[in-house]
Design a protein around this motif. Sequence first.
Motif, PDB file in Angstrom:
ATOM      1  N   SER A 258      46.041  40.947  58.387  1.00  0.00           N
ATOM      2  CA  SER A 258      45.264  40.368  57.287  1.00  0.00           C
ATOM      3  C   SER A 258      44.125  41.307  56.916  1.00  0.00           C
ATOM      4  O   SER A 258      43.768  42.205  57.676  1.00  0.00           O
ATOM      5  N   PHE A 259      43.560  41.043  55.757  1.00  0.00           N
ATOM      6  CA  PHE A 259      42.421  41.843  55.306  1.00  0.00           C
ATOM      7  C   PHE A 259      41.255  41.721  56.290  1.00  0.00           C
ATOM      8  O   PHE A 259      40.640  42.719  56.670  1.00  0.00           O
ATOM      9  N   ALA A 260      40.958  40.509  56.713  1.00  0.00           N
ATOM     10  CA  ALA A 260      39.834  40.279  57.631  1.00  0.00           C
ATOM     11  C   ALA A 260      40.064  40.988  58.960  1.00  0.00           C
ATOM     12  O   ALA A 260      39.156  41.634  59.497  1.00  0.00           O
ATOM     13  N   ALA A 261      41.278  40.870  59.474  1.00  0.00           N
ATOM     14  CA  ALA A 261      41.586  41.516  60.750  1.00  0.00           C
ATOM     15  C   ALA A 261      41.487  43.031  60.629  1.00  0.00           C
ATOM     16  O   ALA A 261      40.966  43.711  61.521  1.00  0.00           O
ATOM     17  N   ASP A 262      41.972  43.571  59.524  1.00  0.00           N
ATOM     18  CA  ASP A 262      41.898  45.010  59.297  1.00  0.00           C
ATOM     19  C   ASP A 262      40.443  45.462  59.208  1.00  0.00           C
ATOM     20  O   ASP A 262      40.046  46.445  59.828  1.00  0.00           O
ATOM     21  N   TYR A 263      39.655  44.726  58.448  1.00  0.00           N
ATOM     22  CA  TYR A 263      38.245  45.053  58.268  1.00  0.00           C
ATOM     23  C   TYR A 263      37.503  45.046  59.613  1.00  0.00           C
ATOM     24  O   TYR A 263      36.750  45.965  59.926  1.00  0.00           O
ATOM     25  N   LEU A 264      37.733  44.022  60.401  1.00  0.00           N
ATOM     26  CA  LEU A 264      37.018  43.877  61.664  1.00  0.00           C
ATOM     27  C   LEU A 264      37.566  44.779  62.764  1.00  0.00           C
ATOM     28  O   LEU A 264      36.823  45.177  63.663  1.00  0.00           O
TER      29      LEU A 264
ATOM     30  N   ASN B  50      31.366  41.998  67.403  1.00  0.00           N
ATOM     31  CA  ASN B  50      32.586  42.074  66.611  1.00  0.00           C
ATOM     32  C   ASN B  50      33.745  41.375  67.319  1.00  0.00           C
ATOM     33  O   ASN B  50      34.469  40.591  66.700  1.00  0.00           O
ATOM     34  N   ILE B  51      33.890  41.639  68.594  1.00  0.00           N
ATOM     35  CA  ILE B  51      34.964  40.994  69.364  1.00  0.00           C
ATOM     36  C   ILE B  51      34.771  39.487  69.373  1.00  0.00           C
ATOM     37  O   ILE B  51      35.731  38.726  69.198  1.00  0.00           O
ATOM     38  N   ASN B  52      33.528  39.035  69.553  1.00  0.00           N
ATOM     39  CA  ASN B  52      33.252  37.596  69.542  1.00  0.00           C
ATOM     40  C   ASN B  52      33.628  36.968  68.198  1.00  0.00           C
ATOM     41  O   ASN B  52      34.197  35.878  68.152  1.00  0.00           O
ATOM     42  N   ILE B  53      33.314  37.640  67.110  1.00  0.00           N
ATOM     43  CA  ILE B  53      33.677  37.136  65.779  1.00  0.00           C
ATOM     44  C   ILE B  53      35.192  37.041  65.650  1.00  0.00           C
ATOM     45  O   ILE B  53      35.729  36.036  65.163  1.00  0.00           O
ATOM     46  N   GLN B  54      35.887  38.056  66.104  1.00  0.00           N
ATOM     47  CA  GLN B  54      37.346  38.049  65.987  1.00  0.00           C
ATOM     48  C   GLN B  54      37.982  36.938  66.832  1.00  0.00           C
ATOM     49  O   GLN B  54      38.949  36.310  66.399  1.00  0.00           O
TER      50      GLN B  54
ATOM     51  N   ALA C 122      37.374  33.672  65.039  1.00  0.00           N
ATOM     52  CA  ALA C 122      38.193  33.574  63.827  1.00  0.00           C
ATOM     53  C   ALA C 122      39.692  33.567  64.147  1.00  0.00           C
ATOM     54  O   ALA C 122      40.515  33.612  63.237  1.00  0.00           O
ATOM     55  N   ASN C 123      40.017  33.514  65.426  1.00  0.00           N
ATOM     56  CA  ASN C 123      41.404  33.524  65.892  1.00  0.00           C
ATOM     57  C   ASN C 123      42.183  34.748  65.413  1.00  0.00           C
ATOM     58  O   ASN C 123      43.382  34.667  65.140  1.00  0.00           O
ATOM     59  N   LEU C 124      41.502  35.866  65.322  1.00  0.00           N
ATOM     60  CA  LEU C 124      42.159  37.118  64.962  1.00  0.00           C
ATOM     61  C   LEU C 124      42.688  37.842  66.188  1.00  0.00           C
ATOM     62  O   LEU C 124      43.626  38.630  66.097  1.00  0.00           O
ATOM     63  N   ILE C 125      42.067  37.586  67.339  1.00  0.00           N
ATOM     64  CA  ILE C 125      42.559  38.097  68.616  1.00  0.00           C
ATOM     65  C   ILE C 125      42.486  36.982  69.643  1.00  0.00           C
ATOM     66  O   ILE C 125      41.670  36.069  69.532  1.00  0.00           O
ATOM     67  N   ASP C 126      43.340  37.053  70.620  1.00  0.00           N
ATOM     68  CA  ASP C 126      43.431  36.034  71.666  1.00  0.00           C
ATOM     69  C   ASP C 126      42.373  36.298  72.735  1.00  0.00           C
ATOM     70  O   ASP C 126      42.345  37.378  73.328  1.00  0.00           O
ATOM     71  N   SER C 127      41.529  35.322  72.977  1.00  0.00           N
ATOM     72  CA  SER C 127      40.437  35.507  73.935  1.00  0.00           C
ATOM     73  C   SER C 127      40.940  35.756  75.351  1.00  0.00           C
ATOM     74  O   SER C 127      40.292  36.452  76.126  1.00  0.00           O
ATOM     75  N   SER C 128      42.103  35.225  75.709  1.00  0.00           N
ATOM     76  CA  SER C 128      42.614  35.447  77.064  1.00  0.00           C
ATOM     77  C   SER C 128      43.042  36.899  77.259  1.00  0.00           C
ATOM     78  O   SER C 128      42.971  37.426  78.363  1.00  0.00           O
TER      79      SER C 128
END
Length: 114
Positions: free
Chosen positions: A27-33, A77-81, A84-90
Amino acid sequence: MKSYNLDNRFEDFAASIVVIFKMPPKSFAADYLAKQPIRSSCSSALNFGEFEGAGSDKDRANKLRITLKQLRESLRNINIQVKANLIDSSNIAAIRNENDELIRIVVSLLKKYS
């Protein structure tokens, strides 16, 4: 100057970020972040290297401040992602922990040079 033998930790941290974000985001957001933690984690490793070669305590403190800024930026940045469910916290828990530990180390070192 005392050697802190932290070079590998900073390099490993930056490399782990690169590995996590090596696949193109969907996604655009994932790419940006995704681009920023790569830059900030690598910058923290590079600036820590500059700290070790600095000629004065004032220069060392400056390099540590930049390193700290970049580490905090990576963590934010990682916390935001994650939120936003862009990356899996586990999948990123160990990296977040290492990021936090490196921040604590840099803060401790900065107290010595400030």
